[in-house]
Design an enzyme around this catalytic site. Structure first.
Site, PDB file in Angstrom:
ATOM      1  N   LYS A 159       4.892 -20.205 -50.554  1.00  0.00           N
ATOM      2  CA  LYS A 159       4.241 -18.818 -50.575  1.00  0.00           C
ATOM      3  C   LYS A 159       4.984 -17.790 -51.092  1.00  0.00           C
ATOM      4  O   LYS A 159       6.164 -17.521 -50.831  1.00  0.00           O
ATOM      5  CB  LYS A 159       4.025 -18.711 -49.147  1.00  0.00           C
ATOM      6  CG  LYS A 159       2.762 -17.558 -48.669  1.00  0.00           C
ATOM      7  CD  LYS A 159       2.630 -17.498 -47.148  1.00  0.00           C
ATOM      8  CE  LYS A 159       1.563 -16.687 -46.836  1.00  0.00           C
ATOM      9  NZ  LYS A 159       1.407 -16.605 -45.178  1.00  0.00           N
TER      10      LYS A 159
ATOM     11  N   GLU B 281      -2.199 -24.039 -42.858  1.00  0.00           N
ATOM     12  CA  GLU B 281      -0.843 -23.434 -43.123  1.00  0.00           C
ATOM     13  C   GLU B 281       0.034 -24.203 -41.936  1.00  0.00           C
ATOM     14  O   GLU B 281      -0.537 -24.176 -40.821  1.00  0.00           O
ATOM     15  CB  GLU B 281      -0.978 -21.860 -43.421  1.00  0.00           C
ATOM     16  CG  GLU B 281       0.559 -21.264 -43.396  1.00  0.00           C
ATOM     17  CD  GLU B 281       0.219 -19.830 -43.321  1.00  0.00           C
ATOM     18  OE1 GLU B 281      -0.638 -19.035 -42.645  1.00  0.00           O
ATOM     19  OE2 GLU B 281       1.184 -18.877 -43.699  1.00  0.00           O
TER      20      GLU B 281
ATOM     21  N   CYS C  41      -2.706 -18.499 -47.180  1.00  0.00           N
ATOM     22  CA  CYS C  41      -3.129 -17.635 -46.280  1.00  0.00           C
ATOM     23  C   CYS C  41      -2.987 -16.136 -46.958  1.00  0.00           C
ATOM     24  O   CYS C  41      -4.032 -15.943 -47.908  1.00  0.00           O
ATOM     25  CB  CYS C  41      -2.089 -17.709 -45.146  1.00  0.00           C
ATOM     26  SG  CYS C  41      -2.822 -16.777 -43.617  1.00  0.00           S
TER      27      CYS C  41
ATOM     28  N   VAL D 183      -5.867 -14.759 -38.231  1.00  0.00           N
ATOM     29  CA  VAL D 183      -6.359 -14.252 -37.057  1.00  0.00           C
ATOM     30  C   VAL D 183      -7.410 -13.210 -37.088  1.00  0.00           C
ATOM     31  O   VAL D 183      -8.173 -12.944 -36.076  1.00  0.00           O
ATOM     32  CB  VAL D 183      -5.058 -13.715 -36.415  1.00  0.00           C
ATOM     33  CG1 VAL D 183      -3.758 -14.765 -35.838  1.00  0.00           C
ATOM     34  CG2 VAL D 183      -4.514 -12.398 -37.034  1.00  0.00           C
TER      35      VAL D 183
END
Lengths: 274, 274
Positions: free
Chosen positions: B112, B40, B145, B172
């Site tokens: 997105k 991304e 994501c 993350v």
């Protein structure tokens, strides 16, 4: 806060009286629990080979012996129970069902809507609707075993307010446990998968069930996990309020962030059948 | 059979020329691949702190330098590319997008639809529709994501025929990789998650991205998995036809077994907002 858990054990195929009695012994051991989930078809075993077995082993709900025994013990122990049971109806149908029973008595039955493999030869599929049960300390939804594979069902139960997904199972592989973790975080709910252990050895076939019953949290934690082959009762304290908090970040509500207006398949379900 | 994979690397925040050049070097290293997925926002980095940065770093599609460079290399290497990019439009909007580019040139852009956390401060959400791209050797769908958290999107792409879900990411935590395994089996599709590594250190904030890019199969296998912190290109040979077989058992078609007529929440989306 409340105490919830699974009862993982080895039902013996066809031995309904033994199995029922054994569930009562196990429930008594954790009379401190608020909610206990038992495996799918836990009074009969799983591997039916013909319909005469179903006729002989299935029970009416709630008049059958097993439901009546669970009603009695739920009252005695002040515990809510979700248990998989082979159901027969007055009109001659059989369902792979789970009953919800509480201290106040019989509450309701969920009939499995996604039948697995050869279950289709024996059981009628349930037809919903998917109900939520407010037991005061939490709101419950029920799914059974292979229902794990269909995100739609748990999604709808969670949208309707379920905080805990009760999941009686007879699993032979380990996919479901991993997917139920996904169900937990994508809906921010607790899940309780109660799997059985041991084998069903029948004249023409055999299945080994693989335990690993588990409790998962809205944060995708495995709060408890059982062994693959031991009889075990797992009970853990949870806070159902956590499942009411659908904020996965400070800016993301896992339900309100759904783009429902966009969720339209181009190909419709009927076209798939061509 | 076809060769597919991910490019996991460390984009440097704001260094668009360096990042683009580096993607070209990495793509050249696996010119044998048929399909490569990049992370991304891989030309800009992730952690924007104000809109002037977006204005400076975002690119038009397909006229921008990055898309043009990828069009050139896709032709040279005969490779399909899916890459996350910070998109700006003539009407002054910014999108967290991914482009699909092939040997024949620019194909399309996915914007997105489920924006994560503070992305909402910077980007407009995409508005679909969710398209499938038949590149001859396979049918592709794209998500980005945090879209991992919404089973509806991958479900629809798979219902519409996607065999491979391309998933540029800047993760993350490690939830997404586990959930993408669930997406694989519940839809019987391949998924390619291309995550980045390294950190974005900005004046007021810092994020560390955690790699573990992966390729998963319709059988819920992890075919390839990268490290948490190394630059890596992973390429594996897959058979897209496997994703056309939706039979999870001899008697269960994972799509036709859906009980679409029952999948109706009682509470509607609007009521949640009250």
């Amino acid at each position: 806060m409340m105490k919830v858990g699974y009862i993982q054990f080895h039902p013996l195929f066809g031995e309904v009286d033994y199995n029922r009695t054994h569930t009562l012994e196990l429930i008594h051991q954790r009379a401190d629990a608020d909610l206990l989930v038992l495996p799918e078809l836990c009074t009969t075993g799983y591997l039916f080979t013909d319909k005469t077995e179903l006729e002989r082993l299935a029970e009416f709900i709630p008049e059958g012996k097993s439901t009546k025994a669970w009603i009695k013990i739920a009252k005695e122990t002040n515990t809510y129970l979700v248990a998989g049971i082979c159901e027969k109806t007055k009109d001659g149908k059989f369902y792979n069902s789970s009953v919800l029973i509480g201290p106040e008595g019989y509450i309701d039955t969920y009939r499995k809507i996604h039948l697995f493999n050869t279950e289709k030869n024996f059981f009628s599929p349930g037809n919903g609707p998917f109900k939520i049960y407010d037991i005061g300390i939490a709101k419950l939804g029920m799914i059974i075993c292979f229902d794990w594979a269909f995100p739609e069902l748990t999604r709808i139960l969670a949208l309707n307010g379920a905080e805990i997904i009760c999941h009686p199972s007879n699993l032979v592989l380990s996919f479901a446990q991993k997917v139920m973790l996904a169900r937990s975080i994508e809906n921010r709910v607790y899940t309780i998968t109660a799997n059985r252990i041991g084998d069903d050895i029948r004249p023409s076939s055999k299945l080994i069930f693989t335990g690993e019953s588990q409790v998962t949290s809205p944060k995708m934690e495995i709060l408890l996990k059982a062994s693959v082959d031991k009889e075990e009762i797992g009970v853990v304290e949870i806070d159902p309020l956590l499942a009411q908090n659908k904020m996965i970040t400070a800016n993301n509500h896992i339900f309100l962030d759904r783009r429902v207006e966009l969720y339209q398949p181009i190909i419709n379900h009927n076209e798939l059948e061509k």
